[in-house]
Design a protein around this motif. Structure first.
Motif, PDB file in Angstrom:
ATOM      1  N   ASP A 181     -24.983  22.264 -12.520  1.00  0.00           N
ATOM      2  CA  ASP A 181     -23.742  21.768 -11.918  1.00  0.00           C
ATOM      3  C   ASP A 181     -23.862  21.688 -10.397  1.00  0.00           C
ATOM      4  O   ASP A 181     -23.380  20.744  -9.766  1.00  0.00           O
ATOM      5  CB  ASP A 181     -22.561  22.662 -12.297  1.00  0.00           C
ATOM      6  CG  ASP A 181     -22.275  22.634 -13.787  1.00  0.00           C
ATOM      7  OD1 ASP A 181     -23.124  23.128 -14.549  1.00  0.00           O
ATOM      8  OD2 ASP A 181     -21.214  22.122 -14.182  1.00  0.00           O
ATOM      9  N   ASP A 207     -23.458  18.325  -8.130  1.00  0.00           N
ATOM     10  CA  ASP A 207     -22.471  18.330  -7.051  1.00  0.00           C
ATOM     11  C   ASP A 207     -23.124  18.085  -5.693  1.00  0.00           C
ATOM     12  O   ASP A 207     -22.627  17.325  -4.875  1.00  0.00           O
ATOM     13  CB  ASP A 207     -21.731  19.669  -7.051  1.00  0.00           C
ATOM     14  CG  ASP A 207     -20.606  19.711  -6.030  1.00  0.00           C
ATOM     15  OD1 ASP A 207     -19.817  18.745  -5.989  1.00  0.00           O
ATOM     16  OD2 ASP A 207     -20.524  20.690  -5.263  1.00  0.00           O
ATOM     17  N   GLU A 255     -24.898  14.265  -5.034  1.00  0.00           N
ATOM     18  CA  GLU A 255     -23.970  13.131  -4.906  1.00  0.00           C
ATOM     19  C   GLU A 255     -24.628  11.802  -5.274  1.00  0.00           C
ATOM     20  O   GLU A 255     -24.565  10.815  -4.542  1.00  0.00           O
ATOM     21  CB  GLU A 255     -23.418  13.052  -3.481  1.00  0.00           C
ATOM     22  CG  GLU A 255     -22.645  14.286  -3.048  1.00  0.00           C
ATOM     23  CD  GLU A 255     -22.134  14.175  -1.629  1.00  0.00           C
ATOM     24  OE1 GLU A 255     -20.902  14.200  -1.443  1.00  0.00           O
ATOM     25  OE2 GLU A 255     -22.967  14.039  -0.707  1.00  0.00           O
ATOM     26  N   GLU A 278     -26.386  12.275 -11.876  1.00  0.00           N
ATOM     27  CA  GLU A 278     -25.290  12.709 -12.753  1.00  0.00           C
ATOM     28  C   GLU A 278     -25.534  12.272 -14.192  1.00  0.00           C
ATOM     29  O   GLU A 278     -25.341  13.057 -15.129  1.00  0.00           O
ATOM     30  CB  GLU A 278     -23.965  12.140 -12.260  1.00  0.00           C
ATOM     31  CG  GLU A 278     -22.778  12.560 -13.111  1.00  0.00           C
ATOM     32  CD  GLU A 278     -21.465  12.005 -12.586  1.00  0.00           C
ATOM     33  OE1 GLU A 278     -20.536  11.873 -13.402  1.00  0.00           O
ATOM     34  OE2 GLU A 278     -21.377  11.699 -11.382  1.00  0.00           O
ATOM     35  N   LYS A 301     -26.294  14.896 -17.251  1.00  0.00           N
ATOM     36  CA  LYS A 301     -25.352  15.043 -18.368  1.00  0.00           C
ATOM     37  C   LYS A 301     -26.033  14.798 -19.709  1.00  0.00           C
ATOM     38  O   LYS A 301     -25.741  15.476 -20.698  1.00  0.00           O
ATOM     39  CB  LYS A 301     -24.154  14.123 -18.171  1.00  0.00           C
ATOM     40  CG  LYS A 301     -23.213  14.610 -17.079  1.00  0.00           C
ATOM     41  CD  LYS A 301     -21.979  13.745 -16.946  1.00  0.00           C
ATOM     42  CE  LYS A 301     -21.008  14.339 -15.930  1.00  0.00           C
ATOM     43  NZ  LYS A 301     -19.776  13.520 -15.794  1.00  0.00           N
ATOM     44  N   TYR A 347     -13.886  21.178 -19.309  1.00  0.00           N
ATOM     45  CA  TYR A 347     -15.144  20.530 -18.932  1.00  0.00           C
ATOM     46  C   TYR A 347     -15.717  19.653 -20.039  1.00  0.00           C
ATOM     47  O   TYR A 347     -16.861  19.230 -19.969  1.00  0.00           O
ATOM     48  CB  TYR A 347     -16.171  21.573 -18.499  1.00  0.00           C
ATOM     49  CG  TYR A 347     -15.735  22.336 -17.273  1.00  0.00           C
ATOM     50  CD1 TYR A 347     -15.277  21.665 -16.135  1.00  0.00           C
ATOM     51  CD2 TYR A 347     -15.750  23.731 -17.249  1.00  0.00           C
ATOM     52  CE1 TYR A 347     -14.855  22.350 -15.024  1.00  0.00           C
ATOM     53  CE2 TYR A 347     -15.327  24.430 -16.128  1.00  0.00           C
ATOM     54  CZ  TYR A 347     -14.886  23.728 -15.018  1.00  0.00           C
ATOM     55  OH  TYR A 347     -14.456  24.419 -13.906  1.00  0.00           O
ATOM     56  N   ARG A 395     -17.850  17.111 -18.288  1.00  0.00           N
ATOM     57  CA  ARG A 395     -17.636  17.091 -16.840  1.00  0.00           C
ATOM     58  C   ARG A 395     -18.284  18.344 -16.259  1.00  0.00           C
ATOM     59  O   ARG A 395     -18.243  19.408 -16.871  1.00  0.00           O
ATOM     60  CB  ARG A 395     -16.131  17.091 -16.517  1.00  0.00           C
ATOM     61  CG  ARG A 395     -15.400  15.855 -16.963  1.00  0.00           C
ATOM     62  CD  ARG A 395     -13.906  15.955 -16.693  1.00  0.00           C
ATOM     63  NE  ARG A 395     -13.266  16.917 -17.602  1.00  0.00           N
ATOM     64  CZ  ARG A 395     -12.814  16.596 -18.817  1.00  0.00           C
ATOM     65  NH1 ARG A 395     -12.938  15.363 -19.257  1.00  0.00           N
ATOM     66  NH2 ARG A 395     -12.238  17.504 -19.571  1.00  0.00           N
ATOM     67  N   THR A 396     -18.862  18.196 -15.074  1.00  0.00           N
ATOM     68  CA  THR A 396     -19.410  19.368 -14.398  1.00  0.00           C
ATOM     69  C   THR A 396     -18.283  20.093 -13.676  1.00  0.00           C
ATOM     70  O   THR A 396     -17.180  19.570 -13.537  1.00  0.00           O
ATOM     71  CB  THR A 396     -20.510  18.964 -13.399  1.00  0.00           C
ATOM     72  OG1 THR A 396     -19.957  18.041 -12.464  1.00  0.00           O
ATOM     73  CG2 THR A 396     -21.686  18.330 -14.126  1.00  0.00           C
ATOM     74  N   SER A 424     -17.605  20.672 -10.663  1.00  0.00           N
ATOM     75  CA  SER A 424     -17.046  20.052  -9.458  1.00  0.00           C
ATOM     76  C   SER A 424     -16.095  18.906  -9.805  1.00  0.00           C
ATOM     77  O   SER A 424     -15.255  18.521  -8.989  1.00  0.00           O
ATOM     78  CB  SER A 424     -18.172  19.529  -8.563  1.00  0.00           C
ATOM     79  OG  SER A 424     -18.949  18.570  -9.252  1.00  0.00           O
ATOM     80  N   GLU A 425     -16.242  18.358 -11.032  1.00  0.00           N
ATOM     81  CA  GLU A 425     -15.332  17.291 -11.457  1.00  0.00           C
ATOM     82  C   GLU A 425     -14.022  17.866 -11.980  1.00  0.00           C
ATOM     83  O   GLU A 425     -12.941  17.399 -11.638  1.00  0.00           O
ATOM     84  CB  GLU A 425     -15.988  16.455 -12.559  1.00  0.00           C
ATOM     85  CG  GLU A 425     -17.194  15.668 -12.097  1.00  0.00           C
ATOM     86  CD  GLU A 425     -17.873  14.958 -13.251  1.00  0.00           C
ATOM     87  OE1 GLU A 425     -17.833  13.708 -13.268  1.00  0.00           O
ATOM     88  OE2 GLU A 425     -18.419  15.636 -14.132  1.00  0.00           O
ATOM     89  N   GLU A 469      -9.337  15.799 -14.726  1.00  0.00           N
ATOM     90  CA  GLU A 469      -8.646  14.789 -13.939  1.00  0.00           C
ATOM     91  C   GLU A 469      -7.525  14.112 -14.725  1.00  0.00           C
ATOM     92  O   GLU A 469      -6.610  13.545 -14.132  1.00  0.00           O
ATOM     93  CB  GLU A 469      -9.647  13.727 -13.458  1.00  0.00           C
ATOM     94  CG  GLU A 469     -10.721  14.291 -12.523  1.00  0.00           C
ATOM     95  CD  GLU A 469     -11.745  13.244 -12.129  1.00  0.00           C
ATOM     96  OE1 GLU A 469     -11.702  12.152 -12.710  1.00  0.00           O
ATOM     97  OE2 GLU A 469     -12.570  13.530 -11.256  1.00  0.00           O
TER      98      GLU A 469
END
Length: 269
Positions: A93, A97, A100, A105, A109, A212, A245-246, A248-249, A252
């Motif tokens: 993760d 993060d 970037e 990513e 994943k 997550y 989702r990691t 940092s995500e 949402e």
């Protein structure tokens, strides 16, 4: 006993990161080591000579590149960067993060999901019982929290009231694995000597919030055979990579957040 009373109140279990470690799921540095091996994708004159074949195939599916390889090669370089960063990283993760990079990513994943699925399939706890992949040797769970959860759920609960065995129960899981979905219906069915599909009808109503995400969907057929746990095609891997989702995500989706907050606020314990 007091635990029987516990489930007469709305009870929310929070499964923190690493809750499945005691049944063979990798966490932290072990997960990162596993991911590094999977992403060490290299090719020779005869084809792929290292890294995970299924990840490479799922990556091609995700990129929809056809016969071209430009996007694929860009993602291979991203995978090799993950290997380099992993030599100094706290977790996968942190790498996603920190770098970037959308290429990083995606490959990360894919590797996270693949590592989790492999661990599910090779876990000594969930391994086939007497060569039957749909049966679990529940004696292996004797000293785990999984076994204690079964005891709590079944205390003072008669078979005639089985449809209410999960009443007042909900979960928040910060883990990608599907261990609770694999274990709990099978465990309750085993305890009461009944068909797992009878238990599944009740289990479907249990809220399981996953901030997550999850490493793919698990399903059972009419004969009580499980699909999706510890296995998967390249297409399923590609789809599942979009379901996690990691850290940092985070979460949402407003609806998911509202459901999660509602479960927490309504819980008595």
């Amino acid at each position: 006993g007091c635990w029987g009373v516990m489930f007469r109140s709305r009870t929310l279990f929070i499964l923190g990161a690493g809750a499945s470690a005691e049944v063979g799921m990798p966490v932290g540095t072990d997960l990162l080591k596993s991911i590094s091996g999977l992403l060490d994708i290299k090719y020779g004159v005869t084809g792929q000579r290292s890294g995970d074949d299924l990840i490479a195939e799922a990556l091609r599916i995700s990129l929809k590149e056809g016969r071209e390889v430009e996007k694929f090669n860009d993602h291979l370089h991203a995978a090799w960067q993950v290997l380099s960063s992993a030599e100094q990283a706290l977790s996968i993760d942190n790498i996603v993060d920190g770098l970037e990079d959308a290429h990083v990513e995606l490959v990360a994943k894919l590797a996270i999901v693949r590592a989790i699925q492999i661990s599910e399939g090779t876990s000594p706890y969930f391994g086939p019982y007497k060569s039957d992949r749909n049966r679990i040797d529940f004696r292996k769970f004797e000293d785990s929290w999984y076994s204690y959860l079964t005891k709590l759920l079944c205390e003072n609960r008669r078979k005639s009231d089985l449809e209410n065995v999960f009443e007042n129960l909900s979960f928040v899981s910060f883990n990608y694995d599907r261990c609770i979905e694999r274990y709990l219906p099978a465990s309750i069915a085993h305890y009461y000597g009944t068909d797992v599909n009878r238990v599944l009808r009740a289990f479907k109503s249990v809220p399981i919030h996953r901030p997550y995400g999850i490493a793919g969907e698990v399903s059972w057929d009419a004969s009580g055979n499980i699909r999706g746990f510890g296995e998967g095609t390249a297409q399923e891997l590609a789809s599942a990579a979009g379901m996690i989702r990691t850290f940092s995500e985070g979460v949402e989706d407003p609806e998911s957040l509202a459901d999660l907050r509602d479960s927490i606020s309504r819980a008595d314990r």
